[in-house]
Write a protein that holds these residues in place. Structure first.
Motif, PDB file in Angstrom:
ATOM      1  N   GLU A  21      44.052  26.748  47.387  1.00 30.93           N
ATOM      2  CA  GLU A  21      44.622  27.798  46.543  1.00 30.93           C
ATOM      3  C   GLU A  21      44.218  27.607  45.089  1.00 30.93           C
ATOM      4  O   GLU A  21      43.949  28.569  44.367  1.00 30.93           O
ATOM      5  N   LYS A  22      44.161  26.345  44.639  1.00 35.04           N
ATOM      6  CA  LYS A  22      43.715  26.073  43.271  1.00 35.04           C
ATOM      7  C   LYS A  22      42.288  26.529  43.068  1.00 35.04           C
ATOM      8  O   LYS A  22      41.950  27.152  42.048  1.00 35.04           O
ATOM      9  N   ARG A  23      41.394  26.278  44.061  1.00 34.75           N
ATOM     10  CA  ARG A  23      40.006  26.739  43.937  1.00 34.75           C
ATOM     11  C   ARG A  23      39.930  28.259  43.954  1.00 34.75           C
ATOM     12  O   ARG A  23      39.126  28.851  43.230  1.00 34.75           O
ATOM     13  N   ARG A  24      40.791  28.887  44.790  1.00 36.21           N
ATOM     14  CA  ARG A  24      40.794  30.361  44.823  1.00 36.21           C
ATOM     15  C   ARG A  24      41.195  30.927  43.468  1.00 36.21           C
ATOM     16  O   ARG A  24      40.635  31.926  43.005  1.00 36.21           O
ATOM     17  N   ARG A  25      42.185  30.295  42.821  1.00 41.89           N
ATOM     18  CA  ARG A  25      42.596  30.788  41.492  1.00 41.89           C
ATOM     19  C   ARG A  25      41.477  30.655  40.476  1.00 41.89           C
ATOM     20  O   ARG A  25      41.280  31.535  39.636  1.00 41.89           O
ATOM     21  N   GLU A  26      40.738  29.561  40.556  1.00 45.22           N
ATOM     22  CA  GLU A  26      39.613  29.383  39.633  1.00 45.22           C
ATOM     23  C   GLU A  26      38.551  30.445  39.850  1.00 45.22           C
ATOM     24  O   GLU A  26      38.005  31.016  38.904  1.00 45.22           O
ATOM     25  N   LEU A  27      38.240  30.743  41.137  1.00 46.79           N
ATOM     26  CA  LEU A  27      37.248  31.784  41.416  1.00 46.79           C
ATOM     27  C   LEU A  27      37.763  33.157  41.018  1.00 46.79           C
ATOM     28  O   LEU A  27      37.014  34.004  40.527  1.00 46.79           O
ATOM     29  N   LEU A  28      39.075  33.380  41.245  1.00 48.58           N
ATOM     30  CA  LEU A  28      39.654  34.669  40.875  1.00 48.58           C
ATOM     31  C   LEU A  28      39.561  34.899  39.375  1.00 48.58           C
ATOM     32  O   LEU A  28      39.249  35.991  38.914  1.00 48.58           O
ATOM     33  N   TYR A  29      39.818  33.841  38.597  1.00 45.55           N
ATOM     34  CA  TYR A  29      39.718  34.001  37.149  1.00 45.55           C
ATOM     35  C   TYR A  29      38.288  34.288  36.729  1.00 45.55           C
ATOM     36  O   TYR A  29      38.021  35.086  35.842  1.00 45.55           O
ATOM     37  N   LYS A  30      37.337  33.642  37.419  1.00 52.31           N
ATOM     38  CA  LYS A  30      35.940  33.790  37.021  1.00 52.31           C
ATOM     39  C   LYS A  30      35.398  35.160  37.372  1.00 52.31           C
ATOM     40  O   LYS A  30      34.672  35.778  36.597  1.00 52.31           O
ATOM     41  N   TRP A  31      35.739  35.653  38.600  1.00 55.59           N
ATOM     42  CA  TRP A  31      35.143  36.916  39.062  1.00 55.59           C
ATOM     43  C   TRP A  31      36.151  38.054  39.166  1.00 55.59           C
ATOM     44  O   TRP A  31      35.770  39.216  39.252  1.00 55.59           O
ATOM     45  N   GLY A  32      37.434  37.727  39.188  1.00 45.97           N
ATOM     46  CA  GLY A  32      38.418  38.771  39.466  1.00 45.97           C
ATOM     47  C   GLY A  32      38.751  39.659  38.295  1.00 45.97           C
ATOM     48  O   GLY A  32      39.137  40.804  38.475  1.00 45.97           O
ATOM     49  N   ILE A  33      38.605  39.133  37.062  1.00 54.51           N
ATOM     50  CA  ILE A  33      39.005  39.935  35.900  1.00 54.51           C
ATOM     51  C   ILE A  33      38.196  41.228  35.780  1.00 54.51           C
ATOM     52  O   ILE A  33      38.756  42.303  35.587  1.00 54.51           O
ATOM     53  N   PRO A  34      36.825  41.201  35.898  1.00 53.48           N
ATOM     54  CA  PRO A  34      36.087  42.476  35.816  1.00 53.48           C
ATOM     55  C   PRO A  34      36.507  43.454  36.904  1.00 53.48           C
ATOM     56  O   PRO A  34      36.637  44.658  36.660  1.00 53.48           O
ATOM     57  N   VAL A  35      36.730  42.930  38.142  1.00 55.81           N
ATOM     58  CA  VAL A  35      37.113  43.823  39.246  1.00 55.81           C
ATOM     59  C   VAL A  35      38.485  44.433  38.975  1.00 55.81           C
ATOM     60  O   VAL A  35      38.704  45.634  39.143  1.00 55.81           O
ATOM     61  N   MET A  36      39.442  43.596  38.536  1.00 58.38           N
ATOM     62  CA  MET A  36      40.787  44.098  38.269  1.00 58.38           C
ATOM     63  C   MET A  36      40.774  45.108  37.124  1.00 58.38           C
ATOM     64  O   MET A  36      41.522  46.078  37.138  1.00 58.38           O
ATOM     65  N   ALA A  37      39.924  44.854  36.133  1.00 58.16           N
ATOM     66  CA  ALA A  37      39.849  45.809  35.015  1.00 58.16           C
ATOM     67  C   ALA A  37      39.362  47.171  35.505  1.00 58.16           C
ATOM     68  O   ALA A  37      39.897  48.213  35.129  1.00 58.16           O
ATOM     69  N   GLY A  38      38.334  47.171  36.386  1.00 58.67           N
ATOM     70  CA  GLY A  38      37.847  48.436  36.937  1.00 58.67           C
ATOM     71  C   GLY A  38      38.905  49.147  37.754  1.00 58.67           C
ATOM     72  O   GLY A  38      39.082  50.370  37.654  1.00 58.67           O
ATOM     73  N   MET A  39      39.632  48.367  38.579  1.00 62.46           N
ATOM     74  CA  MET A  39      40.700  48.970  39.383  1.00 62.46           C
ATOM     75  C   MET A  39      41.799  49.534  38.491  1.00 62.46           C
ATOM     76  O   MET A  39      42.344  50.599  38.766  1.00 62.46           O
ATOM     77  N   ALA A  40      42.139  48.805  37.420  1.00 64.00           N
ATOM     78  CA  ALA A  40      43.185  49.285  36.523  1.00 64.00           C
ATOM     79  C   ALA A  40      42.785  50.603  35.876  1.00 64.00           C
ATOM     80  O   ALA A  40      43.598  51.518  35.725  1.00 64.00           O
ATOM     81  N   ILE A  41      41.496  50.718  35.493  1.00 62.48           N
ATOM     82  CA  ILE A  41      41.026  51.976  34.894  1.00 62.48           C
ATOM     83  C   ILE A  41      41.122  53.112  35.904  1.00 62.48           C
ATOM     84  O   ILE A  41      41.575  54.219  35.595  1.00 62.48           O
ATOM     85  N   ALA A  42      40.698  52.842  37.155  1.00 61.41           N
ATOM     86  CA  ALA A  42      40.754  53.874  38.196  1.00 61.41           C
ATOM     87  C   ALA A  42      42.187  54.303  38.470  1.00 61.41           C
ATOM     88  O   ALA A  42      42.493  55.492  38.588  1.00 61.41           O
ATOM     89  N   VAL A  43      43.100  53.325  38.551  1.00 63.24           N
ATOM     90  CA  VAL A  43      44.507  53.656  38.793  1.00 63.24           C
ATOM     91  C   VAL A  43      45.076  54.456  37.636  1.00 63.24           C
ATOM     92  O   VAL A  43      45.822  55.419  37.825  1.00 63.24           O
ATOM     93  N   GLY A  44      44.701  54.067  36.400  1.00 65.79           N
ATOM     94  CA  GLY A  44      45.189  54.802  35.243  1.00 65.79           C
ATOM     95  C   GLY A  44      44.736  56.251  35.249  1.00 65.79           C
ATOM     96  O   GLY A  44      45.502  57.158  34.945  1.00 65.79           O
ATOM     97  N   ILE A  45      43.458  56.480  35.629  1.00 64.23           N
ATOM     98  CA  ILE A  45      42.957  57.856  35.711  1.00 64.23           C
ATOM     99  C   ILE A  45      43.714  58.631  36.771  1.00 64.23           C
ATOM    100  O   ILE A  45      44.111  59.782  36.572  1.00 64.23           O
ATOM    101  N   GLY A  46      43.945  57.980  37.942  1.00 66.79           N
ATOM    102  CA  GLY A  46      44.676  58.653  39.014  1.00 66.79           C
ATOM    103  C   GLY A  46      46.086  59.013  38.603  1.00 66.79           C
ATOM    104  O   GLY A  46      46.582  60.108  38.890  1.00 66.79           O
ATOM    105  N   ILE A  47      46.751  58.087  37.905  1.00 62.09           N
ATOM    106  CA  ILE A  47      48.114  58.369  37.450  1.00 62.09           C
ATOM    107  C   ILE A  47      48.116  59.527  36.454  1.00 62.09           C
ATOM    108  O   ILE A  47      48.993  60.382  36.456  1.00 62.09           O
TER     109      ILE A  47
END
Length: 477
Positions: A21-47
């Motif tokens: 789980e610790k390694r998953r968190r490290e990978l999530l921080y490294k690669w997950g932020i750009p993906v989450m930012a894109g999803m947040a923008i898409a959700v914001g547009i939908g809302i």
């Protein structure tokens, strides 16, 4: 019943899962932020589209209600033109026969003369217009829609107070309940402002003999930065993090909490084991007083104490870290510092600066209870079944620097170390006149290097004590 081998095997599997789980968190921080930012923008547009559609539907519904009310007003006018409500006393409406006002006038059923009919008609039309205006105001109110506040929907009624005098007066006469007094947090009231330090033309750099990569030395009274080295550069604060841990805990607890107890759970010991943390030395399932947790967090830099304190305050480690980051924002450090844990475990998203750590140090020692904890050289924990004589714990930085010549005295300190950041320390010193100084160094290659770097800074900027006069009895002759 589960055997000892099965229990140990289950525990090893749990520890392996925590490492994954610790390694998953490290990978999530490294690669997950750009993906989450894109999803947040898409959700914001939908809302946004959804809200626009909902507003359009509400406005359409309100417009329809308004049109129906208007048609109702026109029907009322037509009924008034016919001289009544359409029922008639002579029973003609009941038989399906409509009679106009002219026929009624001929029979004398609508008034004494035509002039009376005209006045009555004007009065009825005025009432109808007032009713239609009131309906439109209600429709305009409804068009505003429900507003979300504190998780519940409510209509903004304060914008349209009731027109009934009795109801308004009753609301005004309702007495406000007296607020329940809130217990004062540990160390007294939270100061409204935080320290702000600044460089001047006289601010110096560190000498070449100081090996720490980052640091700052500050006059605590004036706020002047006397010397600095990469003070605003992002670095890992390691266990200096625990200064903010006890400060946030103190601001959310009262004196009554100090004698209550918290349990050292398997989750706490596993977290410490997986992350190779230093510990106070509590046993599994030991009941520890909250007061002991404060001292255990600072003196031996115990991860078990810090985690137990965080869970006691907020219910979970994650919730407590949220409180820590909220405090950073409140202190004006939200853009340059961010913590992911209350211990100081290395994480790319766990960072601060030497300047920010000086601000945190000042806020911590300004809290009288936290200052007492930070100033303790040794402390014996409460007696428990697991430790009948208590645990003797020490602040080794204070004990090692107390016999060094700092031109004064080091009053409070918190150290830290992780492989990725090296040794670091934050300390509060005082000269012989009582003037206080803040010293933060980080990125040194050993504990003793960190100590001697701080000693040199104190010697450089604290005035040298006046030499004591020689005793006459020691004079030659």
């Amino acid at each position: 019943m589960e055997t000892e081998e099965e229990r140990q095997a289950r525990r090893r599997a749990r520890l392996e899962e925590m490492k994954r789980e610790k390694r998953r968190r490290e990978l999530l921080y490294k690669w997950g932020i750009p993906v989450m930012a894109g999803m947040a923008i898409a959700v914001g547009i939908g809302i946004g589209f959804g809200a626009a559609a909902l507003t359009h539907n509400r406005q359409g519904g309100v417009l329809q209600e308004s049109q129906e009310a208007h048609r109702a007003g026109e029907d009322s006018e037509e009924k008034d033109d016919r001289g009544g409500d359409g029922t008639g006393e002579d029973g003609l409406k009941a038989d399906g026969i409509e009679t106009d006002s002219k026929d009624k006038d001929d029979r004398g059923g609508t008034g004494e003369d035509g002039e009376g009919d005209e006045d009555s008609l004007k009065a009825d039309r005025q009432k109808t217009q007032e009713a239609d205006s009131a309906q439109r105001r209600k429709a305009s109110h409804a068009a505003g829609g429900a507003v979300m506040a504190a998780g519940e929907a409510y209509a903004p009624r304060l914008r349209f107070p009731s027109q009934e005098p009795g109801q308004t007066e009753a609301a005004q006469q309702t007495a406000e309940p007296e607020p329940v007094p809130t217990p004062e947090p540990l160390g007294g009231a939270i100061p409204p402002q935080n320290a702000v330090f600044g460089m001047t033309e006289a601010t110096a750099g560190f000498s070449e003999t100081i090996l720490s990569e980052y640091g700052v030395f500050i006059d605590a009274q004036s706020g002047e930065i006397l010397a600095q080295k990469e003070a605003y550069t992002r670095m890992n604060p390691a266990s200096m993090t625990k200064m903010l841990t006890i400060l946030v805990a103190a601001e959310h607890l009262t004196a009554e909490d100090l004698e209550k107890t918290a349990t050292i759970t398997i989750d706490i010991t596993d977290y410490s084991y997986v992350n190779d943390c230093s510990n106070t030395g509590y046993a599994l399932d030991e009941e520890v007083t909250v007061r002991d947790l404060f001292y255990g967090t600072i003196l031996p830099s115990g991860a078990d104490s810090a985690l137990a304190l965080a869970i006691y305050v907020a219910g979970s480690h994650e919730a407590f870290v949220d409180l820590m980051n909220e405090k950073l924002v409140q202190m004006g450090l939200g853009e340059t510092s961010h913590f992911t844990n209350c211990v100081g475990v290395y994480d790319e998203a766990h960072y601060s600066t030497a300047y920010d750590m000086a601000v945190i140090l000042k806020a911590t020692v300004d809290n009288p209870f936290c200052r007492e904890v930070m100033a303790a050289h040794t402390y014996t924990t409460s007696l428990t079944e697991e430790h009948p004589e208590g645990l003797l714990i020490s602040n080794w930085f204070l004990r090692r620097i107390e016999d060094k010549d700092t031109h004064g005295e080091v009053l409070c300190a918190k150290t830290g170390y992780v492989d990725q950041a090296g040794s670091c320390a934050a300390s509060l010193g005082r000269d012989e006149e009582g003037k206080e100084y803040l010293c933060v160094t980080a990125g040194s290659n050993s504990t003793w290097t960190c100590i001697y770097d701080q000693v040199e800074l104190y010697q450089t900027f604290l005035p040298a004590p006046e030499s004591a006069p020689e005793d006459a009895s020691d004079a030659p002759g």
